[in-house]
Design a protein around this motif. Structure first.
Motif, PDB file in Angstrom:
ATOM      1  N   HIS A 287       0.918  -1.225   0.126  1.00  0.00           N
ATOM      2  CA  HIS A 287       0.071   0.040  -0.043  1.00  0.00           C
ATOM      3  C   HIS A 287       0.660   1.105  -0.099  1.00  0.00           C
ATOM      4  CE1 HIS A 287      -3.748  -2.480   0.516  1.00  0.00           C
ATOM      5  NE2 HIS A 287      -2.917  -2.970   1.090  1.00  0.00           N
ATOM      6  N   SER A 333      -7.612  -3.018  -0.090  1.00  0.00           N
ATOM      7  CA  SER A 333      -8.212  -1.842   0.570  1.00  0.00           C
ATOM      8  C   SER A 333      -8.791  -1.938   2.059  1.00  0.00           C
ATOM      9  CB  SER A 333      -9.192  -1.189  -0.448  1.00  0.00           C
ATOM     10  OG  SER A 333     -10.100  -2.007  -0.608  1.00  0.00           O
ATOM     11  N   GLN A 340      -9.178   0.243  -4.019  1.00  0.00           N
ATOM     12  CA  GLN A 340      -8.239  -0.606  -4.660  1.00  0.00           C
ATOM     13  C   GLN A 340      -8.410  -0.402  -6.092  1.00  0.00           C
ATOM     14  OE1 GLN A 340      -9.667  -4.294  -2.740  1.00  0.00           O
ATOM     15  NE2 GLN A 340     -10.207  -5.350  -4.659  1.00  0.00           N
TER      16      GLN A 340
END
Length: 561
Positions: A287, A333, A340
């Motif tokens: 991420h 996500s 996402q």
């Protein structure tokens, strides 16, 4: 205890899921009304982001009282009803345990402020300030908070400061104090005795701080104290004690830790079964791809990354955790990350295709899959102007980017708009009715205008929908031991666009092939061409296996021997 590897978790951000009473805020009765929908996905576990009493400085992660429900969400009776009805449908409830800090309105902290001699003073981390040459009182050190600015707040009644590593209203607990630890354990027992399945543990690897609280980095400018708070040996000891005194006293408690910038080695040390700490942990390297070393608002890499970089990160964690004997909670996500499909896929022409391929990725990796509300219909980031922001992190870091990083206001705004947590917190899109069917009132945050064509009702009716793809994928995973507990074996590792891997357990073998790019690609699968693969689930057409496979943009295929 192996059951956690087979679970499929649906995360709910209650404030934005479904409003039942028209006040514009999602609530527990709203969730209860959608339990049949959640069950229809095939999931067996619901993770609720915090529902405790709070002042909403960090929307529930600043807890005033761990034993009370946020009245905006309902009552304890509502929670008991949710718990009972979820269990009846075969779904367990996972609560969010925030054990690193309380809010500044918590009774412990309010008592701590009354006097330096208060027995509660040592429940938190107070430290004497220091004076500069002008005699001005300054914070004890140069620690930067995770949300920007000094990590210290001045005690109004003394020359001491108290530590707040997140918002100024979230006061770090002193885990050295046995009474603090026992207080947290009592909270856990209260909820476990009610019958919840377990806990997602917020920033659990930062609960210990280095003795003496030394300066961060070079010790001059504000700097985040990674080396003094992240996964210290004492944190491991505390989590082990938590397991011994609480978790081991109940049957099959589900645990997942949020590991702030955790290393591969530490994640394995937290999650190896013989360590008796946690069942699994999240990692965030994926991420933070394209971000600078200070995190998601560090724009210095321009948020540029390649499919090969993403692929290499995934392989690194998948192979490293398997080799190290640990276990991952996989997610693309959540409530803290952009959507996402906007982050890793394409939220324009290839939205539907990339949403499916990302689902295929998340649900065929080794680890327990977590699905965040709205991903099953391909929800996207929303254009949010400054007046639309609700998150403290966004509002504060907008100022910090300008003051500390000397970024012009338009560029600072662009950075926030790209990475703000508010993207994940826009209301769930149920229908094309006003406010996406989320509320009959005024929503607490902007509704994404694309709800007119991205919503649950339309997905249910649509042929080959993203929602139908998720349901089929979840059904496949639930019935495939190789996808639940099998080995992860990367294939065609040098390919710059395509991620391919086997999942194997006993005689069962699956092959996942995903084009991570928005352009045509070719997979070289000669190394596994001896297998008699048959297509199981594909994001485009169900084409037969070929040793050399041409793939469309964001195309994903799942094969089985």
């Amino acid at each position: 205890m192996g059951n956690f590897k087979h679970r499929i978790v649906y995360q709910i951000w209650p404030r934005s899921f479904k409003d039942s009473n028209g006040d514009g805020i999602g609530d527990l009765q709203g969730i209860i009304g959608k339990l049949d929908y959640i069950k229809s996905l095939g999931v067996d576990t619901i993770w609720l982001s915090p529902i405790y009493a709070t002042g909403n400085k960090d929307y529930g992660y600043d807890i005033d009282d761990y034993y009370k429900i946020n009245p905006e969400f309902g009552s304890m009776e509502d929670f008991d009803e949710l718990l009972h009805k979820s269990k009846k449908l075969g779904m367990g409830i996972v609560m969010d345990l925030v054990a690193n800090h309380t809010s500044d309105q918590h009774s412990w902290f309010q008592e701590a402020l009354k006097s330096k001699d208060s027995p509660y003073r040592n429940y938190y981390i107070f430290k004497q300030g220091k004076r500069n040459k002008k005699g001005e009182l300054l914070p004890p050190n140069n620690w930067l908070s995770a949300f920007g600015g000094s990590a210290w707040q001045k005690d109004p009644n003394s020359d001491e400061f108290y530590l707040t590593l997140f918002t100024p209203n979230q006061c770090d607990l002193n885990w050295k104090n046995e009474k603090v630890r026992e207080g947290i354990y009592e909270i856990m027992r209260f909820w476990l005795d009610k019958g919840i399945l377990g806990f997602r543990m917020d920033v659990i690897n930062t609960i210990a701080k280095k003795d003496g609280l030394p300066p961060a980095g070079k010790g001059k400018k504000l700097d985040f104290p990674f080396e003094h708070i992240v996964s210290l040996p004492k944190s491991h000891e505390y989590v082990k004690e938590m397991h011994e005194k609480v978790l081991s006293q109940y049957e099959d408690v589900f645990t997942v830790g949020e590991g702030m910038v955790t290393s591969l080695e530490d994640l394995n040390a937290y999650t190896r079964p013989e360590e008796k700490k946690l069942q699994m942990m999240f990692q965030f390297d994926v991420h933070l791809i394209g971000c600078g070393p200070l995190g998601k608002f560090d724009f210095r890499k321009g948020y540029r990354w390649t499919p090969k970089e993403l692929k290499d990160l995934i392989i690194h964690w998948q192979t490293g955790v398997e080799k190290g004997g640990g276990w991952l909670g996989n997610f693309l996500s959540n409530h803290d990350q952009p959507r996402q499909v906007s982050r890793f896929g394409h939220d324009g022409a290839f939205r539907r295709k990339s949403a499916k391929s990302l689902a295929l990725l998340n649900f065929t990796l080794r680890g327990t899959p977590f699905l965040y509300q709205g991903e099953e219909i391909g929800m996207t980031n929303c254009h949010l102007d400054e007046e639309d922001w609700r998150d403290f992190e966004a509002i504060n870091d907008y100022r910090v980017l300008q003051e500390m990083m000397h970024l012009p206001k338009p560029l600072a705004r662009k950075v926030i708009q790209k990475m703000t947590r508010d993207h994940a917190r826009t209301p769930m899109q149920w229908s094309e009715e006003k406010n996406a069917g989320f509320t009959t009132g005024t929503p607490w945050i902007k509704v994404n205008p694309n709800y007119s064509y991205i919503n649950v009702d339309k997905e249910i009716k649509r042929e080959n929908s993203i929602l139908a793809f998720y349901k089929k994928l979840i059904e496949i995973r639930k019935n495939a031991e190789a996808l639940n507990i099998g080995s992860f074996i990367p294939v065609d590792t040098e390919n710059k666009k395509v991620l391919s891997y086997l999942r194997q357990e006993g005689e069962e073998t699956y092959l996942t092939v995903i084009n991570l790019s928005g352009s045509l690609a070719e997979a070289n699968l000669m190394d596994v061409s001896a297998y008699n693969f048959k297509p199981v689930l594909c994001t485009y057409d169900a084409l037969p296996f070929m040793p050399s496979m041409k793939l469309q943009p964001y195309e994903g295929r799942l094969y089985k021997v």
